[in-house]
Motif scaffolding. Structure first.
Motif, short mmCIF file in Angstrom:
data_model
loop_
_atom_site.label_atom_id
_atom_site.label_comp_id
_atom_site.label_asym_id
_atom_site.label_seq_id
_atom_site.Cartn_x
_atom_site.Cartn_y
_atom_site.Cartn_z
N GLN A 60 0.84 -1.20 0.00
CA GLN A 60 0.00 0.00 0.00
C GLN A 60 0.88 1.26 0.00
OE1 GLN A 60 -3.05 -0.22 2.99
NE2 GLN A 60 -3.42 1.98 2.97
N SER A 61 1.91 1.27 0.84
CA SER A 61 2.84 2.40 0.89
C SER A 61 3.55 2.56 -0.46
CB SER A 61 3.89 2.20 1.99
OG SER A 61 3.32 2.27 3.26
N ILE A 62 3.96 1.44 -1.03
CA ILE A 62 4.68 1.47 -2.32
C ILE A 62 3.78 2.02 -3.42
CG2 ILE A 62 5.68 -0.02 -4.12
CD1 ILE A 62 6.73 -1.81 -1.78
N ARG A 63 2.52 1.61 -3.43
CA ARG A 63 1.58 2.09 -4.48
C ARG A 63 1.45 3.61 -4.46
NH1 ARG A 63 -1.30 -2.63 -3.31
NH2 ARG A 63 -2.59 -1.58 -1.78
N ARG A 64 1.54 4.20 -3.29
CA ARG A 64 1.43 5.66 -3.19
C ARG A 64 2.57 6.35 -3.95
NH1 ARG A 64 1.20 5.89 2.03
NH2 ARG A 64 -1.04 5.61 2.07
N LEU A 65 3.71 5.70 -4.01
CA LEU A 65 4.90 6.29 -4.64
C LEU A 65 5.11 5.83 -6.08
CD1 LEU A 65 7.36 5.84 -1.64
CD2 LEU A 65 6.24 7.95 -2.34
N SER A 66 4.53 4.69 -6.43
CA SER A 66 4.81 4.07 -7.73
C SER A 66 4.61 4.95 -8.96
CB SER A 66 3.99 2.79 -7.89
OG SER A 66 4.53 1.79 -7.05
N GLY A 70 8.30 4.59 -9.69
CA GLY A 70 8.40 3.27 -10.32
C GLY A 70 9.08 2.24 -9.45
N ARG A 71 10.07 1.55 -10.04
CA ARG A 71 10.73 0.44 -9.34
C ARG A 71 11.53 0.87 -8.12
NH1 ARG A 71 16.19 -0.67 -11.34
NH2 ARG A 71 16.79 0.90 -12.87
N TYR A 72 11.78 2.16 -7.97
CA TYR A 72 12.52 2.65 -6.80
C TYR A 72 11.60 2.84 -5.58
CZ TYR A 72 16.20 3.54 -10.21
OH TYR A 72 17.15 3.40 -11.18
N SER A 73 10.31 2.70 -5.79
CA SER A 73 9.34 2.96 -4.71
C SER A 73 9.56 2.08 -3.49
CB SER A 73 7.91 2.79 -5.23
OG SER A 73 7.67 3.68 -6.29
N SER A 74 9.89 0.81 -3.72
CA SER A 74 10.08 -0.08 -2.57
C SER A 74 11.32 0.31 -1.77
CB SER A 74 10.17 -1.54 -3.03
OG SER A 74 11.26 -1.72 -3.90
N VAL A 77 10.34 3.29 0.34
CA VAL A 77 9.51 2.90 1.48
C VAL A 77 10.38 2.30 2.59
CG1 VAL A 77 7.71 1.29 2.28
CG2 VAL A 77 7.34 2.69 0.23
N ASP A 78 11.37 1.49 2.23
CA ASP A 78 12.29 0.94 3.24
C ASP A 78 12.94 2.07 4.05
OD1 ASP A 78 11.84 -1.67 2.47
OD2 ASP A 78 13.73 -1.89 1.37
N ILE A 79 13.36 3.10 3.35
CA ILE A 79 14.03 4.23 4.01
C ILE A 79 13.03 5.03 4.85
CG2 ILE A 79 15.22 6.43 3.56
CD1 ILE A 79 16.44 4.96 1.05
N LEU A 80 11.84 5.26 4.31
CA LEU A 80 10.82 6.00 5.07
C LEU A 80 10.43 5.25 6.33
CD1 LEU A 80 8.40 7.40 2.30
CD2 LEU A 80 10.52 8.37 3.20
N TYR A 81 10.32 3.95 6.25
CA TYR A 81 9.96 3.16 7.43
C TYR A 81 11.06 3.25 8.49
CZ TYR A 81 5.72 0.95 5.49
OH TYR A 81 4.47 0.71 5.01
N SER A 170 1.19 11.14 7.91
CA SER A 170 0.39 10.34 8.85
C SER A 170 -0.01 9.00 8.24
CB SER A 170 -0.85 11.11 9.32
OG SER A 170 -1.66 11.43 8.23
N ASP A 171 -0.24 8.96 6.92
CA ASP A 171 -0.57 7.69 6.25
C ASP A 171 0.61 6.72 6.31
OD1 ASP A 171 -3.20 8.49 5.39
OD2 ASP A 171 -2.26 9.67 3.81
N PHE A 172 1.79 7.22 5.94
CA PHE A 172 2.98 6.36 6.00
C PHE A 172 3.26 5.89 7.43
CE2 PHE A 172 4.48 8.47 1.93
CZ PHE A 172 4.53 7.30 1.17
N GLU A 173 3.09 6.81 8.39
CA GLU A 173 3.37 6.43 9.78
C GLU A 173 2.40 5.36 10.26
OE1 GLU A 173 4.56 8.39 14.03
OE2 GLU A 173 3.32 9.61 12.70
N LYS A 174 1.14 5.51 9.93
CA LYS A 174 0.13 4.52 10.33
C LYS A 174 0.46 3.16 9.71
CE LYS A 174 -4.42 4.09 9.07
NZ LYS A 174 -5.67 4.66 8.61
N GLU A 175 0.84 3.17 8.44
CA GLU A 175 1.20 1.92 7.77
C GLU A 175 2.44 1.30 8.40
OE1 GLU A 175 -0.88 3.58 3.72
OE2 GLU A 175 1.31 3.55 3.84
N PHE A 176 3.42 2.13 8.69
CA PHE A 176 4.63 1.62 9.34
C PHE A 176 4.29 0.95 10.67
CE2 PHE A 176 7.49 2.38 12.89
CZ PHE A 176 8.53 1.52 12.54
N ARG A 177 3.55 1.64 11.51
CA ARG A 177 3.24 1.11 12.85
C ARG A 177 2.52 -0.23 12.76
NH1 ARG A 177 3.77 4.44 17.24
NH2 ARG A 177 4.30 6.62 16.83
#
Length: 194
Positions: A60-66, A70-74, A77-81, A170-177
């Protein structure tokens, strides 16, 4: 997950931490060349990555960035988490993040001779700029993303992902938690099997 999460998920086991940290620089069956507990850390890292990559919340987090990255989104997300782990560190550890990171850098120096060459090369910069502690701020994550963008010869445009971090914080943080709670349980179960 990125560096900080992998280290944290290794509990307080020094060699498991080292293995979990170096795993991306150890390809295929090369892990067999390391002491047993470090090799187990490498295998644990791979299991964590596999679990992360297949998790619906992470997707879900990746789709927001895709659409933009593109392929760098994952990777982003690793870094954002890792940012959310660092920013909320006091909820996960009684050891202050500044102390935790310094202890880990000392551990890396203790094991310097067996670190892969790539890690030996970036280690002085990692320590000098205290990458792990810098994850706690948006500006620090911006620096990390800029560095990653440079490594892709500016193709990834990852340096701009701070915009999405701030816009959807807040969306990314909620997904991370939500995800990290499940990942911690998964990792504890996997560690029992080692």
């Amino acid at each position: 997950m990125n560096f900080l999460a992998h280290i944290y998920l290794s509990d307080e086991d020094p060699e498991l931490k080292i293995g979990n940290f170096i795993a991306d620089s150890v390809k295929g069956k090369k892990f067999l060349e390391y002491p047993e507990r470090i090799a187990q850390g490498i295998k644990l890292h791979r299991k964590i990555d596999s679990y992360t990559d297949s998790h619906d919340t992470v997707k879900q987090s990746i789709r927001r960035l895709s659409p933009k990255y593109g392929r760098y989104s994952s990777v982003i997300v690793d870094i954002l988490y890792d940012h959310f782990l660092a920013a909320n560190w006091n909820e996960y550890s009684i050891t202050p993040l500044a102390d935790y990171t310094l202890d880990f850098y000392e551990l890396l120096q203790e094991y310097y001779e067996i670190l892969p060459t790539r890690i030996q090369h970036f280690l002085p910069y990692m320590i000098r700029d205290n990458w792990l502690l810098s994850y706690a701020s948006v500006a620090g994550i911006g620096s990390v993303l800029s560095g990653m963008n440079r490594r892709t010869k500016n193709r990834s445009k990852m340096n701009f992902a701070v915009i999405e971090l701030e816009e959807y914080y807040s969306d990314f943080e909620k997904e991370f938690r939500s995800f990290f709670e499940e990942l911690a349980l998964f990792t504890k179960n996997e560690m029992r099997k080692l």
